[in-house]
Enzyme design. Structure first.
Site, PDB file in Angstrom:
ATOM      1  N   ASP A 194      -8.558   5.307 -19.029  1.00 17.52           N
ATOM      2  CA  ASP A 194      -7.733   6.518 -19.042  1.00 17.52           C
ATOM      3  C   ASP A 194      -7.017   6.684 -17.702  1.00 17.52           C
ATOM      4  OD1 ASP A 194      -6.788   9.009 -20.003  1.00 17.52           O
ATOM      5  OD2 ASP A 194      -8.443  10.058 -19.038  1.00 17.52           O
ATOM      6  N   HIS A 195      -5.744   7.022 -17.756  1.00 17.68           N
ATOM      7  CA  HIS A 195      -4.949   7.277 -16.553  1.00 17.68           C
ATOM      8  C   HIS A 195      -5.079   6.163 -15.520  1.00 17.68           C
ATOM      9  CE1 HIS A 195      -3.429  11.287 -17.517  1.00 17.68           C
ATOM     10  NE2 HIS A 195      -4.603  11.517 -18.090  1.00 17.68           N
ATOM     11  N   GLY A 251      -5.587  17.187 -21.932  1.00 17.81           N
ATOM     12  CA  GLY A 251      -5.788  18.567 -21.526  1.00 17.81           C
ATOM     13  C   GLY A 251      -6.206  19.461 -22.675  1.00 17.81           C
ATOM     14  N   ASP A 268      -0.502   5.194 -16.494  1.00 15.83           N
ATOM     15  CA  ASP A 268       0.059   6.506 -16.209  1.00 15.83           C
ATOM     16  C   ASP A 268       1.058   6.409 -15.061  1.00 15.83           C
ATOM     17  OD1 ASP A 268       0.704   9.106 -15.710  1.00 15.83           O
ATOM     18  OD2 ASP A 268      -1.341   9.804 -15.336  1.00 15.83           O
ATOM     19  N   GLY A 276      -8.051  20.439 -16.748  1.00 12.97           N
ATOM     20  CA  GLY A 276      -8.831  21.419 -16.012  1.00 12.97           C
ATOM     21  C   GLY A 276      -9.194  22.631 -16.844  1.00 12.97           C
TER      22      GLY A 276
END
Length: 286
Positions: A81-82, A212, A103, A184
């Protein structure tokens, strides 16, 4: 059973649902996610974000993730991921990850496209799938940040026309689409624009990934899935559930007796698993 992201996305498309993609920066979270998926009999994605290198190195947790995936009773994709650098992505591919995300969302459109195209060529050598991103969800995906309710969402929404050009230029399998979510803990209810998802799906023809997911209501998750989301990243609230379980365990012990670490860990795993199961049920449209 270890599978690719594309295989899971194809299955989700057939079922008109989404797969949960859970960050697993330690053994306990890997256990919680796999056990939850097996109990519900749903495919799942376990992932390691490059930003989590400071929590747990990929060289340590990666082989553990792959071992659990191979022995699982359900289809499991092991995803990076990312990935912020092509070098880090290549390391995950060499290790055996069946999917990677490049990313380059903070770069120019042209540089993001060029680097993503290279990531696709690297992944093709191992048969892995590739996810990429245009637009930005903001914050680092550690789960510790808070979404700024004053942030202007128009600055980060994915442009469907750009998405079409990006997908055609790179050949990716899935696109992380910014439509009002952010990483977040939310301070206020997120304002989601589902038309962005619908238009991206219509113009690109590939599955949309929702990053998110914290703070999003069950109703909005279902709307996003109906609009074309097939992969939903989820971590913050799972981690919070585990932490709350640990706090409760210590409070219940009231320090009258010894607090055994293995008992605390077991409580954290149990709470994370239950939180994952709740999310998985929603994503599976049950």
């Amino acid at each position: 059973m270890l599978v690719t992201l594309k295989q899971i996305l194809n299955l989700c498309e057939a079922r008109q649902c989404a797969a949960g993609s859970f960050n697993t920066p330690n053994l306990e979270s890997v256990m919680a996610v796999i056990e939850a998926a097996e109990e519900l009999d749903v495919p799942v994605i376990i992932q390691h974000a490059q930003v989590h290198e400071e929590i747990m190195p990929l060289c340590v947790i990666g082989p553990i993730m792959l071992d659990f995936a191979r022995r699982a009773k359900v289809p499991v994709c092991v995803h990076l991921d990312h990935g912020e650098t092509l070098e880090y992505i290549c390391g995950a591919l060499r290790m055996g990850f069946t999917s990677v995300m490049y990313d380059g969302s903070v770069l120019s459109f042209e540089e993001n496209s060029a680097n993503t195209k290279m990531a696709v060529s690297f992944a093709a050598q191992t048969g892995a799938s590739v996810e990429a991103e245009i637009g930005s969800m903001g914050k680092r995906e550690t789960g510790s940040g808070q979404a700024d309710e004053k942030e202007d969402p128009d600055k980060i929404y994915t442009d469907p026309g750009q998405a079409k050009i990006f997908v055609e230029a790179t050949g990716i399998d899935a696109l992380a689409c910014s439509f009002g979510t952010t990483h977040g803990v939310y301070l206020s209810k997120p304002k989601l624009d589902f038309s962005v998802v619908e238009n991206v799906r219509s113009l690109t023809g590939i599955p949309v990934v929702m990053h998110g997911g914290s703070g999003v209501s069950e109703e909005d998750f279902r709307k996003a899935i109906r609009a074309g989301v097939r992969k939903i990243n989820y971590y913050t609230y799972m981690a919070l559930a585990g932490g709350d379980g640990v706090k409760a365990q210590i409070k219940e012990e009231a320090f009258d007796g010894p607090v055994m670490y293995h008992d605390v860990v077991s409580r954290g795993v149990r709470e994370m698993k239950e939180n994952c199961k709740e999310a998985m049920r929603i994503f599976a449209m049950r």
